[in-house]
Design a protein around this motif. Structure first.
Motif, mmCIF file in Angstrom:
data_model
loop_
_atom_site.group_PDB
_atom_site.id
_atom_site.type_symbol
_atom_site.label_atom_id
_atom_site.label_comp_id
_atom_site.label_asym_id
_atom_site.label_seq_id
_atom_site.Cartn_x
_atom_site.Cartn_y
_atom_site.Cartn_z
ATOM 1 N N HIS A 64 0.738 -1.142 -0.043
ATOM 2 C CA HIS A 64 -0.203 0.137 0.020
ATOM 3 C C HIS A 64 0.778 1.389 -0.298
ATOM 4 O O HIS A 64 1.884 1.357 0.714
ATOM 5 C CB HIS A 64 -0.882 0.156 1.351
ATOM 6 N N ILE A 65 0.248 2.320 -0.628
ATOM 7 C CA ILE A 65 0.796 3.568 -0.454
ATOM 8 C C ILE A 65 -0.462 4.703 -0.222
ATOM 9 O O ILE A 65 -1.564 4.126 -0.312
ATOM 10 C CB ILE A 65 1.637 4.178 -1.750
ATOM 11 N N GLY A 66 -0.250 5.886 0.156
ATOM 12 C CA GLY A 66 -1.189 6.821 0.121
ATOM 13 C C GLY A 66 -1.597 6.631 1.797
ATOM 14 O O GLY A 66 -1.503 5.591 2.213
ATOM 15 N N ARG A 92 -6.866 2.147 0.164
ATOM 16 C CA ARG A 92 -8.108 1.003 -0.653
ATOM 17 C C ARG A 92 -9.280 1.825 -1.113
ATOM 18 O O ARG A 92 -9.806 1.379 -1.951
ATOM 19 C CB ARG A 92 -8.313 -0.063 0.499
ATOM 20 N N ILE A 93 -9.513 2.698 -0.508
ATOM 21 C CA ILE A 93 -10.514 3.676 -0.937
ATOM 22 C C ILE A 93 -9.795 5.211 -1.200
ATOM 23 O O ILE A 93 -9.591 5.931 -0.610
ATOM 24 C CB ILE A 93 -11.817 4.201 -0.227
ATOM 25 N N PRO A 94 -9.648 5.407 -2.629
ATOM 26 C CA PRO A 94 -8.758 6.500 -2.991
ATOM 27 C C PRO A 94 -9.521 7.605 -2.377
ATOM 28 O O PRO A 94 -10.634 7.866 -2.817
ATOM 29 C CB PRO A 94 -8.476 6.281 -4.441
ATOM 30 N N ASP A 95 -8.575 8.724 -1.781
ATOM 31 C CA ASP A 95 -9.036 9.928 -1.504
ATOM 32 C C ASP A 95 -8.393 11.225 -2.281
ATOM 33 O O ASP A 95 -8.588 12.263 -1.903
ATOM 34 C CB ASP A 95 -9.046 10.161 0.122
ATOM 35 N N VAL A 124 -11.947 9.455 -11.857
ATOM 36 C CA VAL A 124 -12.086 8.308 -11.353
ATOM 37 C C VAL A 124 -10.479 7.616 -10.826
ATOM 38 O O VAL A 124 -9.438 7.754 -11.730
ATOM 39 C CB VAL A 124 -12.596 7.218 -12.159
ATOM 40 N N ALA A 125 -10.455 7.428 -9.658
ATOM 41 C CA ALA A 125 -8.913 6.585 -9.108
ATOM 42 C C ALA A 125 -9.516 5.193 -8.815
ATOM 43 O O ALA A 125 -10.603 4.920 -8.062
ATOM 44 C CB ALA A 125 -8.533 7.459 -7.951
ATOM 45 N N VAL A 126 -8.646 4.448 -9.043
ATOM 46 C CA VAL A 126 -8.754 3.016 -8.824
ATOM 47 C C VAL A 126 -7.712 2.653 -7.991
ATOM 48 O O VAL A 126 -6.258 2.744 -8.342
ATOM 49 C CB VAL A 126 -8.905 2.173 -10.287
ATOM 50 N N HIS A 127 -7.619 1.492 -7.185
ATOM 51 C CA HIS A 127 -6.602 0.902 -6.211
ATOM 52 C C HIS A 127 -6.900 -0.575 -6.458
ATOM 53 O O HIS A 127 -8.092 -0.980 -6.190
ATOM 54 C CB HIS A 127 -6.741 1.406 -4.894
ATOM 55 N N ALA A 128 -5.687 -1.363 -6.228
ATOM 56 C CA ALA A 128 -5.886 -2.847 -6.394
ATOM 57 C C ALA A 128 -4.663 -3.276 -5.372
ATOM 58 O O ALA A 128 -3.590 -2.823 -5.692
ATOM 59 C CB ALA A 128 -6.202 -3.389 -7.593
ATOM 60 N N ASP A 129 -4.852 -4.180 -4.519
ATOM 61 C CA ASP A 129 -3.375 -4.711 -4.002
ATOM 62 C C ASP A 129 -3.532 -6.271 -3.828
ATOM 63 O O ASP A 129 -4.842 -6.709 -3.403
ATOM 64 C CB ASP A 129 -3.194 -3.810 -2.742
ATOM 65 N N SER A 158 -12.889 5.494 -6.214
ATOM 66 C CA SER A 158 -13.352 6.491 -6.082
ATOM 67 C C SER A 158 -13.782 7.329 -7.173
ATOM 68 O O SER A 158 -12.933 7.454 -8.188
ATOM 69 C CB SER A 158 -12.577 7.201 -4.815
ATOM 70 N N TYR A 159 -14.920 8.216 -7.100
ATOM 71 C CA TYR A 159 -15.312 9.270 -8.282
ATOM 72 C C TYR A 159 -14.982 10.477 -7.582
ATOM 73 O O TYR A 159 -15.538 10.897 -6.216
ATOM 74 C CB TYR A 159 -16.714 8.843 -8.736
ATOM 75 N N PHE A 160 -14.450 11.453 -8.009
ATOM 76 C CA PHE A 160 -14.321 12.696 -7.569
ATOM 77 C C PHE A 160 -15.056 13.929 -8.255
ATOM 78 O O PHE A 160 -15.116 13.766 -9.581
ATOM 79 C CB PHE A 160 -12.895 13.110 -7.731
#
Length: 788
Positions: free
Chosen positions: A10-12, A207-210, A268-273, A316-318
């Motif tokens: 993870h990062i962020g 995991r939930i991009p902010d 739209v930002a997407v994360h996967a790990d 997440s959708y901004f």
């Protein structure tokens, strides 16, 4: 049984984003003058969830009054100058909190390699771990307070699982998939619940991009986290970042790895790990069983192997003024339970958790409301406790007990704009929290019996409201008043046991119990900037806690902990009255934090060992059968007093070979007694430590020794003294930027860490199995992290 191995990282971090957001609100100028490479300033309780605003050309000046925002939005901001990259190994000191906050930044997490939160925090001042199964089930213990008084949250939501219902149960938050850990004490813990008297261990990840990711190889901000980009234009090109984390360890022949992906475009930002870890039985210095000679021993702690894996995907959708995001996470763990009974029966736990989380934020263009935030989560957890029913019959292997937890939680928080009350600038945040939980713990041994399993199915509902008011009197003086009220309804069943908890031949029946509680809590604090960049704080708290289901409804054998637990449905609300004073310094060559506290508990709830041995049912308790292996443990209430102190510091002595060398030290003590002077059971020992370090922009070398004194302040029944030990650790880490044309990576971190280099026998005084389980012996861990 084989678990699929996966890799993750993870990062962020929400906490870094909070720091960035502070420059956009009226509280931003409360931040002390800082040296960017050595200071960590966590947000105050009101600011803690102030995530970075979504910034488009029409939403760039957050401090502008509502009537001027449209005009201010037309002004394009100049690009911010990159912050200097912080050096590794600098002590994070939080100076704007009303109580001590322990921060484990991303770069320290990567160096640590701990597989459980309790192991990660084991030697931090004022904190240790339960270490029931080192490397698998080790829950944090803060200032001598454990399961039912320490909250664990991930991205603002409860961690789930059943780690608070048994020391052998794992915490479904893996440090390998976590970007930062904060241990929050004092008033800020009221945000999460009155069951967090000891504090809250808060894990954050992406995991939930902010925020939208950025593809540029950017410098690092505080905590060593990547700089986040503002909201992208709808036509902006896509972006993709990848990171890998791997390590190997000698003490348990462990291998772990993970991979992280962050992508973004078109708002739209997407994360996967994905991550995975496997270990064998770990090496120990000597024979582990203190009072039982002659057991098989091959130089390793019997029955201590582990396997774990997990994966998550979120997006997440901004939009104008905010964002909304969701993630689904799967955590799996198969681990063995060390100890004589665990080794004889090959006891192991096969645990699985599925968690769904949703969160968001909206900043309306309003004069009164600054931000509205919400968190919603649902957890489906279950684990099977596996083992041999008959140690001599390998075909008797099967499920000995099952635990399930289905839990839902929601929280909504509104933060108001600061307003001038003449005597102070006042900022208010208030929220509402609700949750529902259903627990079961059936046993297949006798499914028709009255006392099948550890407790009958039970459920609870809770709803709470809280408020934080922060008063800024001057640039150097702030105060806070906070309060929380909640209502808890619990439903279960519990028989009436004899007063001495010994069978009397009378028939027993299961009686429905429906207790309800309305705990009320409050706090007041003062934060004062002092000469010499010092910051002083004092807080007073009154916290009420409702009993937990295990404390009320337990009535059966718990195989993994070798106890026969008996709850008390007549328990009343537990009350803690505490005072804490602190002095901190975050800037300059000498950085430190010192804290002293005093807490008086009324109706302190604890698990009391009676000295009676039991078998599988209540009728066996105290019958003298030599085959009885479970220690009778009764939940009871008494008044108690906890007092203690913590200190840690770093001093940069001066330059050496292009870097800086210095010394560090730490100290912590907690003394806990009942009002008659007898000892509260399972309290950590006094610890004293120190060491040397050298660091520059790329390298960190460090050697540190922690001495734990013998713990002889023990309970009258069922607890033995614990010998002292010396824990010597050393590490060397190298971090550098790379030319991406080489292997495609833009940054690399390599490290070598040595743990317990004196190969000492270490027994953890707070562990129920300390006389049978040694902590890992001498080991070396090598790790490598790459960012693409």
């Amino acid at each position: 049984m084989t678990l699929q191995k996966k890799r993750a990282l993870h990062i962020g971090s929400v906490s870094w984003l909070l720091l960035g957001a502070m420059s956009h609100n009226a509280l931003a100028d409360d931040t002390p003058t800082q040296l960017p490479d050595i200071t960590v300033t966590a947000p105050s309780p009101i600011q803690r969830h102030r995530t970075a605003p979504t910034r488009t050309p029409s939403h760039v000046v957050r401090a502008a009054p509502s009537r001027n925002r449209e005009r201010a939005a037309a002004v394009q901001p100049a690009p911010a100058a990159p912050a200097p990259a912080p050096q590794q190994g600098v002590l994070p000191v939080v100076t704007d909190q009303f109580a001590t906050v322990t921060v484990i930044p991303n770069e320290e997490l990567r160096r640590s390699g701990a597989a459980a939160l309790g192991d990660l925090l084991f030697s931090k001042p004022g904190i240790t771990g339960s270490s029931f199964a080192p490397g698998a089930s080790s829950r944090p213990i803060i200032r001598g307070l454990d399961v039912n008084r320490v909250g664990i949250v991930e991205n603002g939501l409860g961690g789930g699982g059943v780690s608070d219902l048994g020391e052998d149960h794992f915490v479904p938050i893996d440090p390998l998939s976590t970007n930062q850990i904060e241990v929050v004490r004092g008033p800020a813990a009221l945000r999460y619940g009155s069951t967090s008297i000891g504090g809250v261990v808060s894990a954050t990840n992406n995991r939930i991009p902010d925020a939208m990711p950025t593809c540029a190889a950017t410098p690092f901000q505080s905590y060593g986290l990547p700089v986040k980009a503002p909201l992208a234009d709808a036509g902006a090109p896509g972006c993709l970042n990848v990171e890998t984390r791997t390590s190997v360890s000698s003490v348990n022949r462990g291998v772990e790895g993970g991979m992280l992906l962050d992508a973004g475009g078109n708002n739209v930002a997407v994360h996967a790990d994905v991550y995975g870890r496997t270990t064998s039985d770990y090496s120990i210095p000597s024979y582990p069983y203190l009072f039982v000679p002659g057991q098989p021993f091959n130089g390793r702690q019997p029955n201590s192997a582990t396997q774990s894996d997990g994966a998550s995907v979120g997006a997440s959708y901004f939009f104008q003024g905010g964002y909304i995001g969701a993630a689904i996470t799967q955590n799996d763990s198969l681990y063995h339970i060390p100890g004589i009974d665990g080794a004889d029966h090959q006891t192991r736990i096969d645990a699985h958790q599925t968690k769904i989380a949703v969160k968001g934020e909206y900043r309306p263009d309003a004069a009164a409301i600054d931000a509205v935030r919400f968190w919603v989560g649902a957890t489906d957890y279950h684990h099977n406790e596996l083992g041999l029913a008959d140690p001599t019959d390998l075909f008797s292997d099967g499920v000995r007990q099952t635990f399930t937890n289905k839990e839902q939680e929601a929280r909504v928080e509104v933060q108001m704009m600061p307003f001038n009350a003449r005597f102070a600038t006042v900022t208010t945040a208030f929220g509402v929290q609700a949750g529902h939980q259903e627990l079961t713990a059936p046993s297949p041994d006798d499914p028709t019996s009255l006392f099948n399993g550890l407790w009958s199915p039970n459920n609870n509902n809770r709803v709470a409201g809280y408020v934080f008011n922060e008063f800024k009197f001057t640039d150097s003086t702030k105060a806070q008043i906070a309060g929380r009220i909640e209502h808890v309804d619990l439903h279960g069943s519990m028989p009436n046991f004899p007063a001495d908890y010994l069978p009397d031949g009378a028939p027993q029946s299961s009686i429905a119990r429906n207790p309800s509680y309305t705990p009320v809590s409050g706090s007041i604090g003062l934060l004062q900037n002092l000469p010499g960049d010092l910051v002083g704080s004092i807080t007073a708290q009154y916290v009420e806690r409702a009993p937990k289901p295990a404390e009320l409804f337990s009535r059966g054998a718990h195989d993994a902990t070798a106890t026969f637990d008996i709850g008390n449905p007549n328990l009343t609300i537990e009350t803690a009255k505490s005072v804490e004073i602190g002095l901190r310094k975050a800037t300059g060559p000498f950085r430190f934090e010192a804290t002293a506290y005093y807490t008086r508990f009324s109706n302190f709830i604890y698990r009391r060992l009676t000295g009676v041995m039991c078998g599988d049912d209540f009728d066996s308790c105290g019958n003298g059968d030599p085959n009885n292996e479970a220690r009778q443990a009764v939940y009871s209430q008494r008044d108690a007093i906890f007092r203690g102190a913590e200190f840690q510091s770093q001093f940069d002595i001066g330059p050496l070979n292009g870097g800086i060398w210095g010394i560090e030290n730490q100290f912590d003590v907690v003394r806990a007694t009942f009002t008659d002077g007898s000892n509260v059971p399972r309290i950590p020992p006094v610890r004293l430590g120190g060491g040397f370090y050298w660091r520059d922009s790329n390298w960190l070398t460090r050697i540190n020794l922690v001495h734990a004194f013998a713990q002889n302040d023990i309970a009258v029944i069922g607890e033995t003294p614990t010998a002292g030990y010396n824990l010597l650790n050393a590490e060397i880490t190298y971090n550098t930027k790379l030319n991406s044309s080489w292997i495609g990576a833009r940054e690399m971190t390599l490290g070598l860490v040595g743990n317990n280099l004196l190969n000492q026998n270490i027994r953890n005084s707070v562990s129920y199995t300390k006389d049978e389980v040694l902590m890992p012996g001498l080991g070396v861990r090598a790790f490598a992290n790459l960012k693409f």
